[in-house]
Design a protein around this motif. Structure first.
Motif, PDB file in Angstrom:
ATOM      1  N   GLY A   1      10.415   7.116 -11.002  1.00  0.00           N
ATOM      2  CA  GLY A   1       9.606   7.672 -12.086  1.00  0.00           C
ATOM      3  C   GLY A   1       8.129   7.312 -12.050  1.00  0.00           C
ATOM      4  O   GLY A   1       7.354   7.757 -12.894  1.00  0.00           O
ATOM      5  N   VAL A   2       7.702   6.498 -11.083  1.00  0.00           N
ATOM      6  CA  VAL A   2       6.287   6.121 -11.026  1.00  0.00           C
ATOM      7  C   VAL A   2       5.454   7.318 -10.571  1.00  0.00           C
ATOM      8  O   VAL A   2       5.735   7.921  -9.538  1.00  0.00           O
ATOM      9  N   ARG A   3       4.473   7.683 -11.379  1.00  0.00           N
ATOM     10  CA  ARG A   3       3.603   8.821 -11.061  1.00  0.00           C
ATOM     11  C   ARG A   3       2.139   8.412 -10.957  1.00  0.00           C
ATOM     12  O   ARG A   3       1.290   9.201 -10.548  1.00  0.00           O
ATOM     13  N   ALA A   4       1.819   7.196 -11.369  1.00  0.00           N
ATOM     14  CA  ALA A   4       0.439   6.721 -11.294  1.00  0.00           C
ATOM     15  C   ALA A   4       0.454   5.208 -11.185  1.00  0.00           C
ATOM     16  O   ALA A   4       1.395   4.548 -11.647  1.00  0.00           O
ATOM     17  N   LEU A   5      -0.581   4.692 -10.548  1.00  0.00           N
ATOM     18  CA  LEU A   5      -0.690   3.231 -10.444  1.00  0.00           C
ATOM     19  C   LEU A   5      -2.153   2.846 -10.313  1.00  0.00           C
ATOM     20  O   LEU A   5      -3.008   3.662  -9.982  1.00  0.00           O
ATOM     21  N   VAL A   6      -2.406   1.572 -10.605  1.00  0.00           N
ATOM     22  CA  VAL A   6      -3.724   0.993 -10.355  1.00  0.00           C
ATOM     23  C   VAL A   6      -3.537  -0.199  -9.426  1.00  0.00           C
ATOM     24  O   VAL A   6      -2.671  -1.045  -9.650  1.00  0.00           O
ATOM     25  N   GLU A   7      -4.332  -0.199  -8.366  1.00  0.00           N
ATOM     26  CA  GLU A   7      -4.300  -1.306  -7.402  1.00  0.00           C
ATOM     27  C   GLU A   7      -5.545  -2.157  -7.595  1.00  0.00           C
ATOM     28  O   GLU A   7      -6.646  -1.750  -7.225  1.00  0.00           O
ATOM     29  N   PRO A   8      -5.394  -3.347  -8.185  1.00  0.00           N
ATOM     30  CA  PRO A   8      -6.567  -4.211  -8.322  1.00  0.00           C
ATOM     31  C   PRO A   8      -6.865  -4.893  -6.990  1.00  0.00           C
ATOM     32  O   PRO A   8      -5.942  -5.251  -6.254  1.00  0.00           O
ATOM     33  N   SER A   9      -8.142  -5.060  -6.700  1.00  0.00           N
ATOM     34  CA  SER A   9      -8.482  -5.806  -5.486  1.00  0.00           C
ATOM     35  C   SER A   9      -8.187  -7.279  -5.745  1.00  0.00           C
ATOM     36  O   SER A   9      -8.416  -7.794  -6.831  1.00  0.00           O
ATOM     37  N   PHE A  10      -7.645  -7.934  -4.747  1.00  0.00           N
ATOM     38  CA  PHE A  10      -7.375  -9.363  -4.870  1.00  0.00           C
ATOM     39  C   PHE A  10      -7.474  -9.990  -3.499  1.00  0.00           C
ATOM     40  O   PHE A  10      -8.063  -9.408  -2.586  1.00  0.00           O
ATOM     41  N   TRP A  11      -6.940 -11.181  -3.333  1.00  0.00           N
ATOM     42  CA  TRP A  11      -6.995 -11.790  -1.995  1.00  0.00           C
ATOM     43  C   TRP A  11      -5.760 -11.351  -1.219  1.00  0.00           C
ATOM     44  O   TRP A  11      -4.831 -10.793  -1.789  1.00  0.00           O
ATOM     45  N   LEU A  12      -5.795 -11.570   0.083  1.00  0.00           N
ATOM     46  CA  LEU A  12      -4.749 -10.987   0.919  1.00  0.00           C
ATOM     47  C   LEU A  12      -3.805 -12.029   1.492  1.00  0.00           C
ATOM     48  O   LEU A  12      -3.104 -11.774   2.474  1.00  0.00           O
ATOM     49  N   GLY A  13      -3.756 -13.214   0.891  1.00  0.00           N
ATOM     50  CA  GLY A  13      -2.911 -14.265   1.433  1.00  0.00           C
ATOM     51  C   GLY A  13      -3.681 -15.115   2.421  1.00  0.00           C
ATOM     52  O   GLY A  13      -3.755 -16.329   2.298  1.00  0.00           O
ATOM     53  N   GLN A  14      -4.290 -14.451   3.393  1.00  0.00           N
ATOM     54  CA  GLN A  14      -5.171 -15.129   4.349  1.00  0.00           C
ATOM     55  C   GLN A  14      -6.598 -15.037   3.802  1.00  0.00           C
ATOM     56  O   GLN A  14      -7.104 -13.935   3.607  1.00  0.00           O
ATOM     57  N   PRO A  15      -7.240 -16.202   3.542  1.00  0.00           N
ATOM     58  CA  PRO A  15      -8.596 -16.134   2.970  1.00  0.00           C
ATOM     59  C   PRO A  15      -9.574 -15.373   3.869  1.00  0.00           C
ATOM     60  O   PRO A  15      -9.528 -15.499   5.094  1.00  0.00           O
ATOM     61  N   ARG A  16     -10.449 -14.598   3.242  1.00  0.00           N
ATOM     62  CA  ARG A  16     -11.489 -13.891   3.991  1.00  0.00           C
ATOM     63  C   ARG A  16     -12.654 -14.849   4.246  1.00  0.00           C
ATOM     64  O   ARG A  16     -12.848 -15.808   3.501  1.00  0.00           O
ATOM     65  N   THR A  17     -13.423 -14.537   5.275  1.00  0.00           N
ATOM     66  CA  THR A  17     -14.541 -15.416   5.596  1.00  0.00           C
ATOM     67  C   THR A  17     -15.880 -14.687   5.609  1.00  0.00           C
ATOM     68  O   THR A  17     -16.898 -15.290   5.902  1.00  0.00           O
ATOM     69  N   SER A  18     -15.871 -13.370   5.320  1.00  0.00           N
ATOM     70  CA  SER A  18     -17.148 -12.668   5.326  1.00  0.00           C
ATOM     71  C   SER A  18     -17.117 -11.490   4.359  1.00  0.00           C
ATOM     72  O   SER A  18     -16.050 -10.917   4.111  1.00  0.00           O
ATOM     73  N   PRO A  19     -18.281 -11.118   3.820  1.00  0.00           N
ATOM     74  CA  PRO A  19     -18.324  -9.987   2.894  1.00  0.00           C
ATOM     75  C   PRO A  19     -17.828  -8.687   3.525  1.00  0.00           C
ATOM     76  O   PRO A  19     -17.174  -7.884   2.859  1.00  0.00           O
ATOM     77  N   ALA A  20     -18.110  -8.483   4.819  1.00  0.00           N
ATOM     78  CA  ALA A  20     -17.723  -7.220   5.454  1.00  0.00           C
ATOM     79  C   ALA A  20     -16.216  -6.984   5.354  1.00  0.00           C
ATOM     80  O   ALA A  20     -15.752  -5.852   5.246  1.00  0.00           O
ATOM     81  N   SER A  21     -15.471  -8.074   5.372  1.00  0.00           N
ATOM     82  CA  SER A  21     -14.019  -7.968   5.259  1.00  0.00           C
ATOM     83  C   SER A  21     -13.615  -7.412   3.886  1.00  0.00           C
ATOM     84  O   SER A  21     -12.638  -6.674   3.765  1.00  0.00           O
ATOM     85  N   PHE A  22     -14.401  -7.752   2.869  1.00  0.00           N
ATOM     86  CA  PHE A  22     -14.167  -7.164   1.539  1.00  0.00           C
ATOM     87  C   PHE A  22     -14.475  -5.670   1.538  1.00  0.00           C
ATOM     88  O   PHE A  22     -13.778  -4.881   0.926  1.00  0.00           O
ATOM     89  N   TYR A  23     -15.566  -5.295   2.215  1.00  0.00           N
ATOM     90  CA  TYR A  23     -15.994  -3.892   2.144  1.00  0.00           C
ATOM     91  C   TYR A  23     -14.964  -2.982   2.821  1.00  0.00           C
ATOM     92  O   TYR A  23     -14.678  -1.895   2.336  1.00  0.00           O
ATOM     93  N   ASP A  24     -14.402  -3.447   3.934  1.00  0.00           N
ATOM     94  CA  ASP A  24     -13.350  -2.657   4.568  1.00  0.00           C
ATOM     95  C   ASP A  24     -12.155  -2.505   3.621  1.00  0.00           C
ATOM     96  O   ASP A  24     -11.534  -1.446   3.540  1.00  0.00           O
ATOM     97  N   TYR A  25     -11.858  -3.593   2.925  1.00  0.00           N
ATOM     98  CA  TYR A  25     -10.745  -3.576   1.963  1.00  0.00           C
ATOM     99  C   TYR A  25     -11.054  -2.628   0.804  1.00  0.00           C
ATOM    100  O   TYR A  25     -10.217  -1.795   0.429  1.00  0.00           O
ATOM    101  N   PHE A  26     -12.258  -2.703   0.267  1.00  0.00           N
ATOM    102  CA  PHE A  26     -12.636  -1.785  -0.823  1.00  0.00           C
ATOM    103  C   PHE A  26     -12.547  -0.330  -0.333  1.00  0.00           C
ATOM    104  O   PHE A  26     -12.062   0.549  -1.045  1.00  0.00           O
ATOM    105  N   ASP A  27     -13.047  -0.099   0.889  1.00  0.00           N
ATOM    106  CA  ASP A  27     -12.981   1.264   1.440  1.00  0.00           C
ATOM    107  C   ASP A  27     -11.535   1.742   1.554  1.00  0.00           C
ATOM    108  O   ASP A  27     -11.236   2.913   1.305  1.00  0.00           O
ATOM    109  N   ALA A  28     -10.654   0.838   1.919  1.00  0.00           N
ATOM    110  CA  ALA A  28      -9.229   1.210   2.011  1.00  0.00           C
ATOM    111  C   ALA A  28      -8.689   1.576   0.629  1.00  0.00           C
ATOM    112  O   ALA A  28      -7.925   2.529   0.487  1.00  0.00           O
ATOM    113  N   LEU A  29      -9.112   0.836  -0.390  1.00  0.00           N
ATOM    114  CA  LEU A  29      -8.631   1.127  -1.748  1.00  0.00           C
ATOM    115  C   LEU A  29      -9.228   2.429  -2.288  1.00  0.00           C
ATOM    116  O   LEU A  29      -8.726   2.991  -3.256  1.00  0.00           O
TER     117      LEU A  29
END
Lengths: 198, 282
Positions: free
Chosen positions: B25-53
């Protein structure tokens, strides 16, 4: 799409929004435009929610036209854009960039598996500038991901006499058949375009 | 039954999950950005993640008939790493995107000065960009963290009614409700809340401003928990209208504060015609 045809699909609020957005785009690059992000670029990002997602491609390409966006601007907007913005940049390329300078954007889009981007990438700009190897892979990618071959601009012309493309298509068809899977109907359409019997 | 999961990390989930969610029955969702288990070490890694979202993940969701939106932010955990904090300067250009319906997840993790700075700065961004904020409450020292969060919200320019306080439980629901903010509950197999406890909270506090989510991610979690809560509510005597309010209308109202929700995703062809045209990943 021209402005009149677009307006016919927009409600009055969206028409007013678009008027303002196009006026701001027309000011792009002028001296007073020294804010961090030019206003029209914010409009470019927000076009979908103000004019409806179905009209977003047309609104965004119109904005790029009014802003006379050059390769540098298009490249920045592509890299900073959400998927829908990237799509609009790809669609605008044939009208904005006469030479092959924007090919890296096409290549980037063809590396994705997002069919909205793949479809926009195989337009007239790719037909004019993509080298034969990359173009053949783009055609194959369309067949793989379900992008209709009708979206591939200039397919008839580019495929004609391309024996290498015919070989790739034939091999792909054999692979599908060997696996007991169906061959995409579009494959035979392109194979016919090559005029190469196999 | 229509379900809106207001907090789920689909980046960590498979297409089988999307299919099962649609079927439940799920027809909509919101995906909040968060950490990925493995800590990121640079801003660019966030931007790729934001682009994916903003790109790949909504594309995947749409193929399974589910409308995907996201919330973007520098999460509290990684706000403590100075290599990541430049993300705060780039956030504004992301917050104008069509798919962004809130700033989030923000909030506290270990309640450090760096987290204070990131939380206050991002509440301000939410106010400036006319977006609501999705605020995670900490796992450790939760009640203290919640109270501190409420204080920071009160000092910000953002209306508490434009804030969702998430990961609440029996010990934090009262303070959170009194703050005037929206109340989010994450239902997990072992930790956080479970279905039956959720039903008890709903019985005690009513259904107003309450959102229920699976918060499913890469840890032990279950993307069908929203449906399981709906079933538990019905079994406990709540009406179908109560279920619709908690699992659809409340999240639509909260994230609708952004003015950016687009819920009209066509039903997937794969489920309608028995084939999958848009494979995308083959």
């Amino acid at each position: 799409m021209n402005r009149e045809a677009l307006d016919a699909r927009l409600d009055p609020k969206a028409v007013a929004w678009l008027d303002q957005a196009l006026a701001e785009a027309g000011e792009a690059g002028k001296a007073q435009d020294n804010v961090a992000v030019p206003k029209w670029e914010l409009r470019f990002a927000a076009a979908g929610r103000h004019c409806g997602q179905d009209n977003a491609d047309d609104v965004r390409t119109l904005l790029l036209q009014h802003a006379a966006a050059d390769v540098a601007t298009l490249t920045r907007l592509y890299h900073q854009g959400a998927a829908a913005e990237r799509r609009a940049v790809l669609l605008a390329l044939p009208h904005r960039v006469p030479g092959p300078e924007a090919l890296p954007l096409i290549e980037d889009a063809l590396r994705t598996n997002d069919t909205r981007l793949v479809e926009a990438a195989v337009g007239p700009y790719a037909a004019d500038h993509l080298d034969p190897h990359a173009w053949r892979h783009a055609v194959l990618k369309c067949l793989f991901t379900g992008v209709p071959v009708a979206a591939v601009a200039g397919a008839e012309h580019r495929a004609h006499g391309d024996a290498e493309l015919a070989r790739m298509l034939t091999d792909f068809a054999s692979e599908r058949t060997a696996a007991g899977r169906s061959v995409p109907p579009d494959l035979h359409r392109v194979l016919n375009m090559t005029g190469e019997e196999s | 039954m229509r379900i809106f999961d207001p907090h789920i990390h689909m980046t960590s989930r498979t297409t089988d999950d999307y299919q099962a969610m649609y079927a439940s029955g799920v027809r909509a969702l919101v995906e909040p950005s968060f950490w990925l288990g493995q800590p990121r070490t640079s801003p660019a890694s966030f931007y790729d993640y934001f682009d994916a979202l903003l790109g790949w993940e909504p594309f995947r969701a749409a193929q399974y008939g589910i409308a995907h939106h996201c919330t973007l932010a520098l999460n509290p955990k990684e706000a403590n790493d100075p290599r990541c904090t430049p993300v705060l300067e780039e956030l504004p250009r992301y917050l104008v995107k069509d798919g962004v319906v809130a700033v989030g997840e923000i909030g506290y993790d270990s309640m450090t000065p760096a987290e204070d700075v990131a939380l206050a700065a991002q509440l301000q961004l939410a106010a400036e960009y006319a977006l609501p904020a999705m605020v995670h409450t900490p796992h450790r020292d939760k009640l203290t963290g919640l109270r501190r969060t409420i204080d920071v919200v009160r000092e910000s320019n953002l209306d508490p009614e434009h804030v969702l306080l998430d990961h609440l439980n029996e010990t934090t629901v009262k303070d959170a409700a009194e703050s005037g903010s929206w109340l989010g509950f994450s239902i997990y197999p072992d930790t956080k809340m479970d279905e039956d406890r959720m039903v008890s909270v709903l019985r005690d506090h009513g259904t107003d401003r309450v959102l229920v989510n699976s918060a499913a991610d890469w840890g032990k979690s279950d993307p069908l928990k929203t449906r399981k809560v709906a079933d538990a509510m019905l079994a406990a005597g709540f009406s179908e209208d109560d279920v619709d309010k908690v699992l659809w209308r409340n999240p639509v109202e909260f994230y609708g504060l952004s003015g950016r929700l687009q819920l009209d995703v066509p039903a997937p062809q794969a489920l309608h015609e028995g084939n999958s045209i848009l494979r995308g990943g083959e």
